[in-house]
Design an enzyme around this catalytic site. Structure first.
Site, PDB file in Angstrom:
ATOM      1  N   THR B 162     -20.067  16.569  19.942  1.00  0.00           N
ATOM      2  CA  THR B 162     -20.955  16.728  18.768  1.00  0.00           C
ATOM      3  C   THR B 162     -20.220  17.615  17.752  1.00  0.00           C
ATOM      4  OG1 THR B 162     -22.124  18.566  19.825  1.00  0.00           O
ATOM      5  CG2 THR B 162     -23.086  16.367  20.061  1.00  0.00           C
ATOM      6  N   LYS B 188     -18.299  18.593  27.076  1.00  0.00           N
ATOM      7  CA  LYS B 188     -18.526  18.788  25.640  1.00  0.00           C
ATOM      8  C   LYS B 188     -19.391  20.029  25.476  1.00  0.00           C
ATOM      9  CE  LYS B 188     -21.512  18.274  23.207  1.00  0.00           C
ATOM     10  NZ  LYS B 188     -22.687  19.074  22.666  1.00  0.00           N
ATOM     11  N   THR B 199     -24.628  25.528  27.301  1.00  0.00           N
ATOM     12  CA  THR B 199     -25.104  24.326  26.635  1.00  0.00           C
ATOM     13  C   THR B 199     -24.031  23.291  26.565  1.00  0.00           C
ATOM     14  OG1 THR B 199     -26.409  25.655  25.211  1.00  0.00           O
ATOM     15  CG2 THR B 199     -26.023  23.413  24.518  1.00  0.00           C
ATOM     16  N   GLU B 280     -18.331  27.623  18.393  1.00  0.00           N
ATOM     17  CA  GLU B 280     -18.417  27.395  16.952  1.00  0.00           C
ATOM     18  C   GLU B 280     -17.853  28.594  16.184  1.00  0.00           C
ATOM     19  OE1 GLU B 280     -22.111  24.226  17.006  1.00  0.00           O
ATOM     20  OE2 GLU B 280     -22.556  26.336  16.734  1.00  0.00           O
ATOM     21  N   ASN B 403     -23.625  26.484  11.348  1.00  0.00           N
ATOM     22  CA  ASN B 403     -25.025  26.441  11.753  1.00  0.00           C
ATOM     23  C   ASN B 403     -26.037  26.635  10.643  1.00  0.00           C
ATOM     24  OD1 ASN B 403     -24.981  25.923  14.630  1.00  0.00           O
ATOM     25  ND2 ASN B 403     -23.692  27.757  14.655  1.00  0.00           N
ATOM     26  N   SER B 408     -29.557  19.852   8.012  1.00  0.00           N
ATOM     27  CA  SER B 408     -30.108  19.396   6.719  1.00  0.00           C
ATOM     28  C   SER B 408     -29.263  18.307   6.078  1.00  0.00           C
ATOM     29  CB  SER B 408     -30.214  20.577   5.765  1.00  0.00           C
ATOM     30  OG  SER B 408     -31.200  21.452   6.234  1.00  0.00           O
TER      31      SER B 408
END
Lengths: 408, 408
Positions: B162, B188, B199, B280, B403, B408
């Protein structure tokens, strides 16, 4: 030390006009503890018989001044009292030297103010782990004691700031038994803020007359749903201190007054909100309410999990009504939840109900709410009647900027 | 969806050369679940008799596919199995529709692979709370089943990404009773990473032969000190899934082999590290070791408190050896600590001992360690013999960028 160049966009327009609290006076001095060219030490002197109540950080590595204050609280006394606070250095994790520094500051303060050492309460805020140059403070105590002024509360609020971008004050006046009782308080704190308690220093003063034990009970209770319900970054300071001082100078007994209790709660909540509004890098003030939990405690666990989630906080920074992240944060909290009973509102917009997006939901409506400065998130767990409300701010580039080179 | 324009600076130079695991084959397809122009669905087909063990998120709001997989695990079976994973949409918090989508995907996979539905394991990763357009997946199952290839594991690793910036694989080969047993796995995950479990999705394959119950015990034990010891942002996904599949095609029994156990642990640890290295916005890989705690559990509590502290993580981003923040994080963790027994090392540099800065400490030495890509922090609590090691990354502007507008 990062340069803080801008005042928080969430700051109030001005510091409030503070009443004189009979029996309290303040002075400040630029002692050069760490900062140059600004006041960094404040002294508050309290009249004989003042009741002092307090709550402190629960950190296992709490600072030397906190340990000293905790020892001193409690019991009635005819003596006056003093509060001595420095900014720039927290005197935390400074080993035996830390205790020595506190002892030296307490001793010098007691002498300058003509008080017993047991009635001098100190606090230090700033960098952890560096020796506190206490002589810079003790050298200025005669000056501080000689310049006390009942009207200098705003200067005191400024002297205790560290990364704060504005001085924080709140006040209330109430009628009790036909007489006026005043309350006024100051606070500092903008990073390392999380419950137990939020990372900050808070000093509240009233001319109400109240037994020390009653005041302690009231302060501890109000603390639970004010300062212990705010979080900026989930990090808990080693120096959190809240003192509430009742001089009794009004002569009005407030021990059983609900009006006084409500007003004190109001001042505490307002100061707690101001700390969040000065959260490092904050651009949004966020209120998170959880209802329908199995208990009030579970509701607070869920609410704080949402408030501390970096993914929720960055979504708010991005003005994104990302309710999926709210679901995630409730799911991970450890308190009971049922996916298919959850409902979530952003502002007045119900985005999800019973485990699924609300069929009437229009994302543009929630997105409009997210563009505001005051964000409200409400999650109903659907299991019981437990409730809690907590407050936080968004997580932005500003937080990274301030903290990636605070110390170096 | 934020554009991820750069590969993590912590990425390995290349995806490892993976062995063929007899009894496993892979295929991928660009189904357009959410992303355009890239493979986003993978199928892994497993030979008859394959033992499948697994561990899943403990979230109270776990996703429909997780609930389905948990129901299906366990027991010996002569049947084959299949794993079907899509990226782009997590099918989490999608109400009754979520369960329906899983049922439809399971049914179509079972039909295409000629397997019982009870042997089809699915996972979905991506945005929470949006309906999964499952037809885009079920429409492609015949194609996926027709293009299976034992050598396509790297493509499978890419299809499940992702916000990942690189595909993650790890492999090991060991000799057991004179025969070679191979292990190879993919993973992943780069955000919403925290223990219980981290996660992510992880699929590990071996041609070793092992009883399902023994494999489950082994996987659960290794999970505790690998995937449950990593954190990027303290946020726990609703979709975490780890499956380990032993086809037995080598004919080598590994039930009691310490060599096999160690090799499996090694592959799991390597994949866990790769997830952190793709955290991230990460620019530093951080290993946090706590020793001297009252128990191993307390040590892990302290270590995770340090690893999840935004103030510690931003200090690392700023290359600042700010050991005061480490003290703060240990103090707030809730596990026992004694300020004056704490010792802290950055790399090989002892910065603090017994509650005070090490007299031999030269900040430039610790600062030099902080400039590296691999940061080691070691805290000794000084109370007992409890130990734990966890891994995390720094908190940077990159995390905020990714993030604050992911959805959006």
């Amino acid at each position: 030390m990062a340069k803080i160049t801008a005042v928080s966009p969430l700051a109030p327009e001005a510091f409030p006009k503070m009443p004189i609290i009979d029996g309290v006076s303040f002075s400040t001095v630029a002692a050069g503890v760490k900062y140059e060219g600004r006041a960094d030490v404040m002294l508050a002197k309290l009249a004989p018989g003042t009741a002092v109540a307090g709550v402190f950080t629960q950190s296992a590595t709490r600072s030397a001044p906190v340990l000293d204050c905790q020892r001193k609280l409690g019991g009635p006394t005819p003596d006056g009292a003093a509060i001595l606070v420095n900014s720039g250095n927290s005197n935390a994790f400074t080993g035996r030297n830390g205790l020595d520094a506190v002892a030296r500051i307490v001793s010098a303060s007691a002498r300058a103010c003509d008080l017993p050492e047991a009635r001098v309460f100190t606090a230090s805020t700033g960098v952890i782990g560096e020796p506190l140059p206490f002589e810079r403070i003790t050298d200025r105590l005669e000056t501080l004691a000689a310049t006390l002024d009942p009207a200098a509360m705003e200067a005191a609020a400024s002297a205790i700031m560290t990364t704060d971008t504005f001085a924080k004050g709140a006040t209330a006046s109430v009628e009790v038994a036909g007489e006026t009782v005043s309350i006024a308080g100051i606070a500092k704190g903008s990073g390392m803020i999380a419950p137990d308690m939020a990372t900050m220093l808070v000093y509240i003063f009233t001319d109400g007359k109240i037994d020390q034990a009653n005041l302690q009970t009231l302060v501890a209770a109000h603390n639970e749903n004010t300062f212990n319900c705010i979080t900026v970054d989930s990090d808990t300071s080693t120096s959190d201190s809240l003192l509430v001082c009742a001089t009794g100078a009004s002569g009005v007994a407030v021990d059983d007054s609900q009006t006084f209790s409500d007003a004190l709660h109001g001042v505490m909540q307002e100061l707690a909100h101001l700390v969040v509004k000065d959260g490092e890098g904050a651009t949004k003030f966020v209120e998170i309410t959880v209802t329908g939990a199995a208990s009030d405690r579970d509701a607070k666990t869920h609410a704080l999990s949402v408030a501390n989630s970096p993914l929720v906080k960055t979504a708010i920074a991005g003005e994104d009504p990302n309710w999926g992240r709210v679901v995630m944060a409730i799911g991970k909290s450890g308190a009971p939840a049922d996916r298919d009973r959850l409902s979530i509102n952003f502002g007045d917009i119900m985005v999800a109900k019973e485990g699924w997006v609300n069929p009437d939901y229009v994302e543009a409506d929630a997105a409009a709410h997210m563009k505001g400065q005051n964000i409200r998130i409400h999650a109903d767990i659907g299991l019981g009647s437990g409730e809690a409300t907590v407050w936080t701010c968004d997580l932005t580039h500003g937080y990274i900027e301030i903290n990636a080179d605070y110390r170096s």
